[in-house]
Design an enzyme around this catalytic site. Sequence first.
Site, PDB file in Angstrom:
ATOM      1  N   HIS A 159       0.814  -1.230   0.000  1.00  0.00           N
ATOM      2  CA  HIS A 159       0.000   0.000   0.000  1.00  0.00           C
ATOM      3  C   HIS A 159       0.839   1.268   0.000  1.00  0.00           C
ATOM      4  CE1 HIS A 159      -4.042  -1.800   0.585  1.00  0.00           C
ATOM      5  NE2 HIS A 159      -3.294  -2.831   0.937  1.00  0.00           N
ATOM      6  N   ASP A 363       3.525   9.488  -1.145  1.00  0.00           N
ATOM      7  CA  ASP A 363       2.333   8.747  -0.704  1.00  0.00           C
ATOM      8  C   ASP A 363       2.066   7.661  -1.739  1.00  0.00           C
ATOM      9  OD1 ASP A 363       0.059   8.221   0.865  1.00  0.00           O
ATOM     10  OD2 ASP A 363      -0.473  10.349   0.981  1.00  0.00           O
TER      11      ASP A 363
HETATM   12  P1  ADQ Z   1      -2.835   6.287   4.634  1.00  0.00           P
HETATM   13  O1  ADQ Z   1      -1.428   6.743   4.759  1.00  0.00           O
HETATM   14  O2  ADQ Z   1      -3.562   6.071   5.901  1.00  0.00           O
HETATM   15  O3  ADQ Z   1      -2.957   4.977   3.728  1.00  0.00           O
HETATM   16  P2  ADQ Z   1      -4.848   7.598   2.818  1.00  0.00           P
HETATM   17  O4  ADQ Z   1      -4.776   6.806   1.584  1.00  0.00           O
HETATM   18  O5  ADQ Z   1      -5.066   9.041   2.587  1.00  0.00           O
HETATM   19  O6  ADQ Z   1      -3.564   7.462   3.739  1.00  0.00           O
HETATM   20  O7  ADQ Z   1      -6.045   7.044   3.666  1.00  0.00           O
HETATM   21  C1  ADQ Z   1      -6.462   7.658   4.850  1.00  0.00           C
HETATM   22  C2  ADQ Z   1      -7.877   7.182   5.209  1.00  0.00           C
HETATM   23  O8  ADQ Z   1      -8.130   7.556   6.556  1.00  0.00           O
HETATM   24  C3  ADQ Z   1      -8.949   7.823   4.337  1.00  0.00           C
HETATM   25  O9  ADQ Z   1      -9.950   6.888   4.039  1.00  0.00           O
HETATM   26  C4  ADQ Z   1      -9.483   8.958   5.235  1.00  0.00           C
HETATM   27  O10 ADQ Z   1     -10.859   9.243   5.059  1.00  0.00           O
HETATM   28  C5  ADQ Z   1      -9.274   8.387   6.611  1.00  0.00           C
HETATM   29  N1  ADQ Z   1      -9.044   9.499   7.549  1.00  0.00           N
HETATM   30  C6  ADQ Z   1      -8.034  10.379   7.537  1.00  0.00           C
HETATM   31  N2  ADQ Z   1      -8.173  11.266   8.528  1.00  0.00           N
HETATM   32  C7  ADQ Z   1      -9.315  10.950   9.169  1.00  0.00           C
HETATM   33  C8  ADQ Z   1     -10.002  11.481  10.283  1.00  0.00           C
HETATM   34  N3  ADQ Z   1      -9.540  12.547  10.990  1.00  0.00           N
HETATM   35  N4  ADQ Z   1     -11.141  10.878  10.674  1.00  0.00           N
HETATM   36  C9  ADQ Z   1     -11.603   9.800  10.004  1.00  0.00           C
HETATM   37  N5  ADQ Z   1     -10.998   9.250   8.945  1.00  0.00           N
HETATM   38  C10 ADQ Z   1      -9.859   9.810   8.545  1.00  0.00           C
HETATM   39  C11 ADQ Z   1      -2.022   4.033   3.185  1.00  0.00           C
HETATM   40  C12 ADQ Z   1      -0.997   4.636   2.218  1.00  0.00           C
HETATM   41  C13 ADQ Z   1      -1.714   5.426   1.139  1.00  0.00           C
HETATM   42  C14 ADQ Z   1      -2.712   4.530   0.405  1.00  0.00           C
HETATM   43  C15 ADQ Z   1      -3.599   3.777   1.385  1.00  0.00           C
HETATM   44  C16 ADQ Z   1      -4.429   2.706   0.700  1.00  0.00           C
HETATM   45  O11 ADQ Z   1      -0.073   5.457   2.919  1.00  0.00           O
HETATM   46  O12 ADQ Z   1      -0.779   5.957   0.205  1.00  0.00           O
HETATM   47  O13 ADQ Z   1      -3.552   5.336  -0.413  1.00  0.00           O
HETATM   48  O14 ADQ Z   1      -2.838   3.125   2.405  1.00  0.00           O
HETATM   49  O15 ADQ Z   1      -3.632   1.836  -0.031  1.00  0.00           O
END
Ligand code: ADQ
Length: 458
Positions: A159, A363
């Site tokens: 991921h 990312d």
């Molecule tokens: P993350 O680094 O966690 O994921 P991201 O892909 O943006 O980053 O996902 C974050 C998730 O957490 C989103 O669904 C978002 O809605 C949720 N989230 C963030 N802040 C929140 C809050 N305050 N309250 C509730 N929900 C919140 C890792 C990798 C990424 C990759 C994903 C999936 O680092 O690059 O996209 O896995 O593979």
Amino acid sequence: MSGDNSFVVVANRLPVDLHGTTWTPSPGGLVAALSPVLERQQGCWVGWPGMPDEAPEPFRTDAGLLLHPVRLSQADFEGFYEGFSNASLWPLYHDLIVTPEYHRQWWAAYRDVNLRFAQEVAEVAAEGATVWVQDYQLQLVPGILRQLRPDLRIGFFLHIPFPCPDLFRQLPWRDEIIRGLLGADLIGFHLESSARNFLDLCSGTGQPATRRIDAHVTTGDGRRVGVGAFPISIDMNSLGEGEDGGVDKLRRELGDPTTVILGVDRLDYTKGILQRLLAFEELLEAGALEGAVLLQIATPSRERIDQYQVARSRVEEAVGRINGRFGSMGHPVVHYLHQSLPKNELRTYYEAADVMLVTPFKDGMNLVAKEYVACHPEGDGALVLSEFAGAAVELHQANLCNPFDLESIKRALLTAVQGLETTPELMAERMTAMHAQVRDHDVDRWASNFLSALEKSR
Ligand code: ADQ
């Protein structure tokens, strides 16, 4: 001994965390993406319940998913999770935004815990089952499982980005990690660039590999391992329904600002939260964002790790300074929450935001960018997106920026704000194109592309 589950996902975390006796959704992108897929397949999920020294009995969720908790001790948690996974691999795979630390005792814990996860899967998976191993914490699981259960079909998905070979070669246990991954039948990455890095690395280590994407590596024992790019996405329905009138209410509560700018992230040094605050501050200083407010919602994450504590205190210091300089009583210019919010509340924030600021230094994908775009089907709003987020490949109509260059973030933010004012049709065209891309390439499509490639790979 084999169990009776024909489809098993194994990930470091279960999709829910245990807090005392209650379960809450666990944070982060992996769970957000995979939960709906697994629920539809009625699969089995093997993972850690988020609390050291706890391993409740396996149980079924209301949505029909079988959860199989794996116990980690406090020492496992510190060595395997906080240590090797998040203070060695995470910074290494994100191109050294902070310096990775390598310790032999962390590696030993990583190896032990990977062995335990593999043993649990070997117990619950049915004869000939499909097992889908997730992410950087479990890179040794495919190799161990292959030895324990040669009958299984094994997929692995990373991921986060896979770094270029020259960086990866720093890792003292690089050969073990490659061997572990090559236990899979198919290895998936978000982007072709990561897949290419992995293929280049394999050719440098004597594993014959073609350079084509959707290529394969032939292992020493003559097995072919598929390698490909499968950009992850979101479930368009996962954010639920917004509250009626919720957007107007929120904007009123914020004092009816001219522009609402939003950031939503785990509080992680890779996400570039401080940089976006600094860009906002410099634009306020220049008088360029009259009446604008910035909302930053930051989910608590990996809070005991030094670099995360440093990142948080820098962010919070900047929020205090900016409000001290540019706010007035009852009217801060930065609204900051260090909390996790329910998804439908996030939807209201996404809908209310005129500009979404997504500025990671690196990312794998970034689902937040896709969630924002999903909430703007009519084409209103603008997305400022780092070139170094995997999402920039698909969402190239965003206002792209280089997060290492403050001037670039400022330029992209200002262009977005002014574009909404002066060229709304053009901005709407770009947002609707991005919306269509996310709608047509959702998480189901990602999962079925990966799983059908896995099916074909043996
Ligand atoms: P993350 O680094 O966690 O994921 P991201 O892909 O943006 O980053 O996902 C974050 C998730 O957490 C989103 O669904 C978002 O809605 C949720 N989230 C963030 N802040 C929140 C809050 N305050 N309250 C509730 N929900 C919140 C890792 C990798 C990424 C990759 C994903 C999936 O680092 O690059 O996209 O896995 O593979």
